[in-house]
Design a protein around this motif. Structure first.
Motif, mmCIF file in Angstrom:
data_model
loop_
_atom_site.group_PDB
_atom_site.id
_atom_site.type_symbol
_atom_site.label_atom_id
_atom_site.label_comp_id
_atom_site.label_asym_id
_atom_site.label_seq_id
_atom_site.Cartn_x
_atom_site.Cartn_y
_atom_site.Cartn_z
ATOM 1 N N CYS A 429 0.854 -1.183 0.000
ATOM 2 C CA CYS A 429 0.000 0.000 0.000
ATOM 3 C C CYS A 429 0.887 1.230 0.000
ATOM 4 C CB CYS A 429 -0.904 -0.014 1.227
ATOM 5 S SG CYS A 429 -1.781 1.546 1.458
ATOM 6 N N ALA A 431 -0.015 4.142 0.619
ATOM 7 C CA ALA A 431 -0.409 5.057 1.689
ATOM 8 C C ALA A 431 0.187 4.670 3.040
ATOM 9 C CB ALA A 431 -1.931 5.114 1.774
ATOM 10 N N CYS A 432 0.083 3.385 3.405
ATOM 11 C CA CYS A 432 0.499 3.014 4.756
ATOM 12 C C CYS A 432 1.681 2.037 4.774
ATOM 13 C CB CYS A 432 -0.677 2.412 5.537
ATOM 14 S SG CYS A 432 -1.141 0.764 4.996
ATOM 15 N N GLU A 434 1.634 -1.095 4.066
ATOM 16 C CA GLU A 434 1.220 -2.479 4.348
ATOM 17 C C GLU A 434 1.627 -3.411 3.201
ATOM 18 O OE1 GLU A 434 0.043 -3.999 6.814
ATOM 19 O OE2 GLU A 434 -1.199 -5.674 6.171
ATOM 20 N N CYS A 469 -7.086 -0.495 0.338
ATOM 21 C CA CYS A 469 -6.117 -1.172 1.191
ATOM 22 C C CYS A 469 -6.846 -1.829 2.357
ATOM 23 C CB CYS A 469 -5.088 -0.175 1.717
ATOM 24 S SG CYS A 469 -4.070 -0.863 3.035
ATOM 25 N N CYS A 472 -5.545 0.301 5.788
ATOM 26 C CA CYS A 472 -5.860 1.706 6.047
ATOM 27 C C CYS A 472 -7.067 2.196 5.254
ATOM 28 C CB CYS A 472 -4.647 2.601 5.772
ATOM 29 S SG CYS A 472 -4.290 2.783 4.010
#
Ligand SMILES: [Zn+2]
Length: 720
Positions: A429, A431-432, A434, A469, A472
């Motif tokens: 991911c 964004a985070c 993961e 995701c 998140c």
């Protein structure tokens, strides 16, 4: 009157009973011809039984003049069949790969000079006599070819009394090796290892060794000492040296010749039918003393096998991936046990399984650490991808790109190693951060672009690629990280438009010929940059290779392939073997997002034992081989709907087994092969479970449409 139970080299469940005609001498192990259905076939007398026949039996037709297959070999065939969940007839088929060897050698007429000179000499006749003087003797065709004349000239000389005919066997015995030739001087460390091996051979009996020596430490010279002792101790003893197919070169053959005064009998896939039957016959009659061969040589019918050497024992080519699936190293250990022979597993980068066996005392470990040739690991550099980020859409960091440009400019070769083919090995991911894992495992999910699914290669679990995701919730934040070899090759072609770039994976190199072709082009300097999967991590020697780039070490160390980490290490060590001999040191650039990962640190430090220890701990924690057992059931059908259906049938038929876990069915890693849709179950169990028996019970319970195919793979190696 005893009944002969005959096993045929066919996928039949068991041997059949036959009468032995009066006056025929047959014993257990005799090779015979007997009627089966409409045909007469070659088979092997598996045993003689005294039970009176319940029905009228057919009789054996004839017996071959070949010494009976020894009891130990028959037990080995039984073991192999049971362990690998195959029919004993199928395994016998592997032992009977050269039927011509069962009959005596064909003969041919050869000619030699009589010394009589006819007074009707011609220029053509002079040429033939000169050729005969040079060759000693030869067939009419050979002499005519050597003289550059037609074979009628040879015949004319026979009529004139200048040449005489002689009948000779076409397949000659191999020259006998000399056990008493002096070997080269050994270093103190080499002498100590050789002494242990000689002592074990002298004492006799099963004795397994790991000969653990870095590249250039003289492993071959050391095991030559064991061969020499074996030859000297017993004038009928035979020795088998197994090598990766690709390593069976003329250079290796000449090394044996130099040490023992005679070359070994060869056995590999490129032999002609005549060479094959000759080796088979000489082995069966006990006359071939040393055999060098690829994995299938393990099934030759040695009459008195006393020493087995598995050189490059870590090499994945010892695993047979079709027909009867077996691992030649593991089977070799069992054969040595049955034959009460010594066995030496030699490697610079032994497999974790072998190391664990040595540590637990099952194998005696002999270490060679001195470096007479000054071979050393290449300069290893970790490239931190967080700081050296490739440009968007690219996979090579600026550091590695510059390295490729500089290497090409210097007229040297590069190799990029990537152990994923046409798909992304990891989904993260943006964004985070993961990393998507398969539920309940540490195994990353692989992106399959053609089906747009995320699949776990270890367990077979899969799901459609989600829009959000799972951790998140960010939308469209998931991206596949790590390319396939094709995309990396594309990037290199843009970077080096004038370079020759080739891809080396199981897609581009199916089969030995194609593999040899790529290896030869690389070794011959025709390729500038080779981009390959772990297929390149074999014992190839590329003298002009000075840069190795590991494109995605993270997937190499933690991907779905159990042995990917080991293979990464083996590849890097392979460069080392050459780096010591060349004046230019090799260089390895290892791209990673986790430069502080302990395995990565060990890799960069060239700390093999530290690296293996980390691998070992991970496998132990997850109960993966060799700390747990694993098998695969691979099924296929031409029709996708039927493939789905047989998967359901097989899943329902899976028996209950204490501690046994069945994962799947999942699309097999290569899900469509030769027009067949493949799927796969993965089965894991604790070490003490008899997984072969479990798989055999499963097969027996399986009722499938006849168009379906099914194969069992015990201890699978192929996860890609
Ligand atoms: Zn996220």
């Amino acid at each position: 009157m005893p009944v002969a139970r005959i096993l045929f080299p066919l996928p039949l469940p068991e041997p059949f009973d036959y009468l032995i005609p009066d006056g025929m001498t047959v014993e257990a192990g005799s090779y015979v011809r007997a009627p089966l259905g409409q045909y007469e076939r070659t088979g092997l007398v598996w045993e003689l039984v005294d039970t009176p026949p319940e029905r009228e039996l057919k009789a054996i037709e004839s017996v071959y003049p070949t010494p009976p297959m020894p009891e130990t070999m028959r037990r080995f065939i039984e073991f192999c069949a049971r362990y690998n969940v195959a029919g004993p007839g199928q395994v016998l088929g592997m032992a009977l790969r050269a039927r011509g060897g069962l009959s005596p050698s064909p003969t041919q007429t050869v000619y030699q000079a009589t010394g009589h000179r006819t007074n009707r000499m011609t220029a053509a006749r002079e040429k033939v006599l000169a050729a005969t003087a040079e060759l000693g003797s030869g067939s009419a065709t050979d002499l005519a070819r050597a003289a550059g004349v037609s074979s009628s000239v040879v015949k004319g000389l026979v009529e004139a009394g200048s040449l005489k005919a002689d009948i000779r066997a076409t397949d000659l015995p191999y020259p006998a090796p000399d056990p008493h030739r002096q070997g080269p001087d050994l270093t103190p460390e080499q002498s100590a290892a050789a002494k242990s091996l000689r002592a074990a051979v002298k004492a006799g009996g099963y004795a397994p060794f790991l000969l653990d020596g870095i590249t250039g430490s003289g492993k071959t010279e050391v095991y030559f000492e064991a061969i020499s002792e074996t030859l000297a101790k017993d004038p009928t003893a035979q020795i088998l040296v197994l090598l990766p197919e690709i390593a069976l070169t003329q250079a290796v053959f000449e090394r044996f010749e130099a040490r023992f005064g005679a070359g070994p009998a060869p056995w590999h896939s490129s032999l002609s039918d005549q060479q094959r039957r000759r080796t088979w016959r000489e082995v069966a009659h006990g006359r071939a003393r040393i055999v060098t061969g690829a994995r299938s040589a393990l099934f030759l019918p040695f009459s008195n096998l006393k020493l087995i050497i598995v050189d490059e024992e870590h090499d994945s080519s010892f695993k047979q991936e079709d027909g009867v699936r077996y691992h030649a190293r593991d089977m070799a250990v069992m054969r040595a046990k049955l034959e009460e022979a010594a066995i030496i597993l030699a490697s610079a980068t032994p497999a974790l399984e072998t190391v664990v066996n040595a540590e637990s005392g099952r194998y005696q470990r002999l270490k060679l650490s001195a470096r007479p040739g000054a071979a050393r690991l290449p300069d290893m550099h970790l490239v931190d991808l967080r700081a050296n980020t490739p440009e968007t859409g690219n996979w090579l960091s600026p550091v590695l790109s510059r390295g490729l440009v500089a290497t090409h400019a210097a007229g040297e070769q590069s190799l990029l190693f990537l152990n994923r083919r046409g798909y992304a090995p990891l989904v993260i991911c943006k964004a985070c951060g993961e990393r998507l894992k398969s539920p309940g495992t540490e195994s990353w999910l692989t992106e399959h672009r053609y089906s747009n699914r995320l699949i776990c290669h270890l367990t077979g679990w899969s799901m459609p690629k989600p829009d959000h995701c799972p951790k998140c919730g960010a939308k469209d934040s998931l991206m596949g990280v790590g390319p396939g070899v094709e995309r990396v090759a594309e990037e290199v072609r843009v970077l080096l438009p004038k370079a020759t770039v080739e891809i080396f994976s199981s897609d581009t190199a199916l089969g030995g010929e194609a593999t040899r072709g790529i290896v030869e082009r690389m070794a011959g300097g025709e390729v500038d940059v080779l981009v390959g999967t772990q297929i390149v991590a074999k014992g190839h020697n590329f003298p002009n290779l000075t840069l190795v780039g590991v494109v995605d070490a993270d997937s190499g160390l933690q991907g779905g392939d159990l042995r990917a980490g080991e293979r990464t290490y083996q590849l890097l060590s392979q460069v080392a073997g050459r780096a010591g001999r060349a004046d230019r040191p090799g260089k390895a650039l290892i791209q990673t997002y986790q430069p502080n990962n302990p395995a990565m640190q060990a890799l960069a430090a060239g700390d093999r034992d530290g690296f293996l220890k980390i691998e070992r701990d991970v496998r132990e924690e997850l109960s993966l081989p060799p700390f747990g057992r694993m098998a695969a059931l691979v099924m296929s059908a031409t029709d996708p709907a039927m493939a789905k259906e047989i998967g359901l049938i097989a899943g329902k038929a899976a028996p209950h087994g204490e501690g046994v876990t069945v994962y799947g069915p999942a699309p097999a890693p290569i899900s469509i092969l030769r027009g067949r849709h493949r799927l796969r179950f993965l089965i894991t169990a604790p070490r003490d479970v008899d997984l072969s028996a479990y798989m055999a019970a499963w097969l027996r319970a399986l009722k499938l449409p006849s168009a379906a195919r099914v194969a069992v793979d015990i201890d699978p190696y192929s996860f890609l």
